[in-house]
Design an enzyme around this catalytic site. Structure first.
Site, short mmCIF file in Angstrom:
data_model
loop_
_atom_site.label_atom_id
_atom_site.label_comp_id
_atom_site.label_asym_id
_atom_site.label_seq_id
_atom_site.Cartn_x
_atom_site.Cartn_y
_atom_site.Cartn_z
N LYS A 115 0.82 -1.22 0.00
CA LYS A 115 0.00 0.00 0.00
C LYS A 115 0.85 1.26 0.00
O LYS A 115 0.46 2.27 -0.57
CB LYS A 115 -0.97 0.01 1.19
CG LYS A 115 -2.10 -0.99 1.01
CD LYS A 115 -3.32 -0.61 1.83
CE LYS A 115 -4.48 -1.54 1.52
NZ LYS A 115 -5.57 -1.46 2.47
N LYS A 201 -5.67 -10.11 -6.08
CA LYS A 201 -6.83 -10.54 -5.30
C LYS A 201 -8.03 -9.64 -5.57
O LYS A 201 -7.86 -8.46 -5.91
CB LYS A 201 -6.49 -10.60 -3.80
CG LYS A 201 -6.34 -9.27 -3.14
CD LYS A 201 -6.21 -9.39 -1.62
CE LYS A 201 -6.08 -7.99 -1.07
NZ LYS A 201 -5.85 -7.87 0.33
N LYS A 204 -11.66 -4.29 -2.72
CA LYS A 204 -12.49 -3.08 -2.77
C LYS A 204 -11.74 -1.93 -3.41
O LYS A 204 -12.34 -0.99 -3.91
CB LYS A 204 -12.85 -2.64 -1.34
CG LYS A 204 -13.85 -3.54 -0.66
CD LYS A 204 -14.08 -3.12 0.79
CE LYS A 204 -13.37 -4.08 1.71
NZ LYS A 204 -13.95 -4.16 3.06
P1 TYM Z 1 -10.71 -6.35 4.74
O1 TYM Z 1 -11.75 -5.35 5.08
O2 TYM Z 1 -9.80 -6.06 3.60
O3 TYM Z 1 -11.39 -7.75 4.41
C1 TYM Z 1 -12.31 -8.37 5.30
C2 TYM Z 1 -12.13 -9.88 5.28
O4 TYM Z 1 -12.26 -10.38 3.94
C3 TYM Z 1 -11.12 -11.16 3.59
N1 TYM Z 1 -10.84 -10.95 2.17
C4 TYM Z 1 -10.66 -11.94 1.29
N2 TYM Z 1 -10.69 -13.28 1.41
C5 TYM Z 1 -10.50 -14.02 0.29
N3 TYM Z 1 -10.27 -13.47 -0.94
C6 TYM Z 1 -10.23 -12.14 -1.11
N4 TYM Z 1 -10.03 -11.59 -2.31
C7 TYM Z 1 -10.43 -11.29 0.04
N5 TYM Z 1 -10.46 -9.94 0.23
C8 TYM Z 1 -10.71 -9.75 1.54
C9 TYM Z 1 -10.00 -10.60 4.46
O5 TYM Z 1 -8.97 -11.55 4.63
C10 TYM Z 1 -10.72 -10.29 5.75
O6 TYM Z 1 -10.83 -11.44 6.56
N6 TYM Z 1 -7.33 -5.49 8.31
C11 TYM Z 1 -8.56 -6.19 8.00
C12 TYM Z 1 -9.71 -5.84 8.93
C13 TYM Z 1 -9.40 -6.05 10.35
C14 TYM Z 1 -9.34 -7.29 11.05
C15 TYM Z 1 -9.02 -6.95 12.39
C16 TYM Z 1 -9.54 -8.62 10.67
C17 TYM Z 1 -9.12 -5.07 11.25
N7 TYM Z 1 -8.89 -5.61 12.50
C18 TYM Z 1 -8.90 -7.95 13.36
C19 TYM Z 1 -9.40 -9.61 11.64
C20 TYM Z 1 -9.08 -9.27 12.98
C21 TYM Z 1 -8.98 -5.82 6.59
O7 TYM Z 1 -8.65 -4.77 6.08
O8 TYM Z 1 -9.85 -6.71 6.03
#
Ligand code: TYM
Length: 339
Positions: A115, A201, A204
Site C-alpha cells: 500500500k 486478489k 475493494k
Molecule cells: P478487509 O476489510 O480487507 O477484508 C475483510 C475480510 O475479507 C477477507 N478478504 C478476502 N478473502 C479471500 N479473498 C479475497 N479476495 C479477500 N479480500 C478480503 C480478508 O482476509 C478479511 O478477513 N485489516 C482487515 C480488517 C481487520 C481485522 C481486524 C480482521 C481489522 N482488524 C482484526 C481480523 C481481525 C482488513 O482490512 O480486512
C-alpha cells in the site's frame, strides 16, 4: 471460545470478503454461540482512516456494511456487532501495545509494502502502525479464533508475536495478560482473485468494478460481470492438476466450488472438457441464485438508519463490557496508574 474478526467499511462487501471471511463468521456464530462461545464482529472504521477517505462516505459505508453483514446472517443478538470507534479501548490498547511492537516487525508487513509502494515518506503513520491496531482488536477480547482470508494471516502472526512478547516482558507464565489467537482460514476460498486479472486478489480498492462481484450487484450486473470475466481459450480440464498455470480458470472454478459447497474435483467432473461458453452461464446462475436472498435482505435493511445505529450502539455497549478487564490488566501490567 471467543471468536473475533473485523472488516473495513471502505466500500461494498464483495465475494472475496464473503467466501474468505463472512461465511465463516456466520458458521462460527451458528455453531459456537449455542455452546456458550462468544462472537464479536466489528467494522474496522479506525483502520479505514489510514488511507485517504471521504468522511461522509465512511459514515454511509459503515451503516451499509452493517446492513450487509446482517443480510449475510450475522445476528446482532447472538453476535456482538459494533464499530471500533464506539469502543475506545481499541485505540487505547493500540497505544499500550506500541511499546512492545518492533519497527522491524512492521517493516516486514507485505500489506504495508504494497500500500505504501515507493512513496513510504508520504504514507500515513496510521498505515504503518495499522497492524498494531489490528493486534489490539483481537487481544482486547482474548480472542481464541479469528476467521479471516489468507491476506490477513501475516497480521495475525504479528498479533501473536506482540502478545507473546508482552506476556514475556510484563506478565508471568501462570497469569499471561493476552491469549494467542489462531487464524481460521477457509481452505477452499482463502484467496478469491480479481475477475480481470487472476494474479491480483479481488479487492475493494481495485478501480474497476468489473474486477469484483459485490454482494449488492443485481442479477443482470452479476451475469454480465461473470460473462466478461477474463479467461483463456482452452476448455476446462478434467482434473484439478490441469488448472495449474491457468489462474483465471482456477479462480472461476474455485468460486463455483466454494459457492456450491463442492470440491474442485467435483466441479471438474461435471464441467471438464466443456468451454467457458457453457461454464460461465452456470456459474452466473449459481451466484445469482445464492446471492439473491442476501441482496433482498440488504435492500430492506439499508433504509432503516435508526435500526442500524441501534445495532451499533448496543453492540458497542456489550463489547466495552468484554474489553474492560483486559484493558485494566494491561495498564496495570505496564505500571500505569488509574486511580
Ligand atoms: P478487509 O476489510 O480487507 O477484508 C475483510 C475480510 O475479507 C477477507 N478478504 C478476502 N478473502 C479471500 N479473498 C479475497 N479476495 C479477500 N479480500 C478480503 C480478508 O482476509 C478479511 O478477513 N485489516 C482487515 C480488517 C481487520 C481485522 C481486524 C480482521 C481489522 N482488524 C482484526 C481480523 C481481525 C482488513 O482490512 O480486512
Amino acid at each position: 471460545m471467543r471468536i473475533v474478526s473485523g472488516i473495513q467499511p471502505t466500500g461494498n462487501l464483495h465475494l472475496g470478503n464473503y467466501l474468505g471471511a463472512i461465511r465463516n463468521w456466520v458458521r462460527m456464530q451458528d455453531e459456537f454461540s449455542a455452546q456458550g462461545g462468544q462472537c464479536l464482529y466489528f467494522l474496522a472504521d479506525l483502520h479505514a482512516i489510514s488511507m485517504p477517505h471521504v468522511p461522509t462516505e465512511l459514515g454511509a459505508n459503515t451503516r451499509e456494511m452493517v446492513a450487509a453483514l446482517v443480510a449475510c446472517g450475522i445476528d446482532p443478538e447472538r453476535s456482538i456487532l459494533f464499530n471500533q470507534t464506539q469502543v475506545p479501548a481499541h485505540a487505547e490498547l493500540q497505544w499500550l501495545l506500541s511499546g512492545t511492537a518492533r519497527m522491524g516487525w512492521l517493516n516486514r508487513m507485505t500489506q504495508w509494502k504494497d500500500k505504501a509502494g515507493k512513496n513510504r515518506e508520504g504514507a500515513s503513520v496510521a498505515l504503518f502502525t495499522y497492524p498494531v491496531l489490528q493486534a489490539a482488536d483481537v487481544l482486547l477480547y482474548q480472542a481464541t479464533h479469528v476467521p479471516v482470508g489468507e491476506d490477513q494471516k501475516q497480521h495475525l502472526e504479528l498479533a501473536r508475536d506482540i502478545a507473546q512478547k508482552f506476556n514475556n516482558d510484563f506478565a508471568t507464565e501462570e497469569a499471561p495478560v493476552f491469549t494467542l489467537p489462531e487464524p481460521i482460514i477457509p481452505p477452499e476460498a482463502a484467496r478469491i482473485m480479481s475477475l480481470r486479472d487472476g494474479s491480483a486478489k479481488m479487492s475493494k480498492s481495485d478501480p474497476s468494478d468489473m474486477s469484483r462481484i459485490n454482494l449488492t450487484d443485481d442479477a443482470d450486473t452479476l451475469m454480465s460481470k461473470v460473462k466478461k470475466a477474463k479467461t483463456d481459450p482452452e476448455p476446462l480440464p478434467a482434473e484439478a492438476a490441469g488448472l495449474s498455470g491457468r489462474p483465471e480458470a482456477a479462480n472461476l472454478v474455485g468460486i463455483y466450488a466454494a459457492m456450491a459447497g463442492q470440491s474442485v474435483a467435483q466441479v471438474l467432473a461435471e464441467f471438464g472438457g466443456k468451454g467457458f461458453g457453457a461454464f460461465k452461464p452456470a456459474l452466473g446462475e449459481l451466484l445469482v441464485e445464492s446471492l439473491a436472498p442476501i441482496n433482498t435482505r440488504f435492500l430492506a435493511l439499508r433504509e432503516d438508519r435508526t435500526a442500524l445505529d441501534t445495532i451499533l450502539r448496543q453492540g458497542a455497549e456489550r463489547a466495552r463490557a468484554v474489553a474492560g478487564p483486559t484493558l485494566d490488566r494491561t495498564y496495570s501490567a505496564l505500571g500505569l496508574i488509574r486511580s
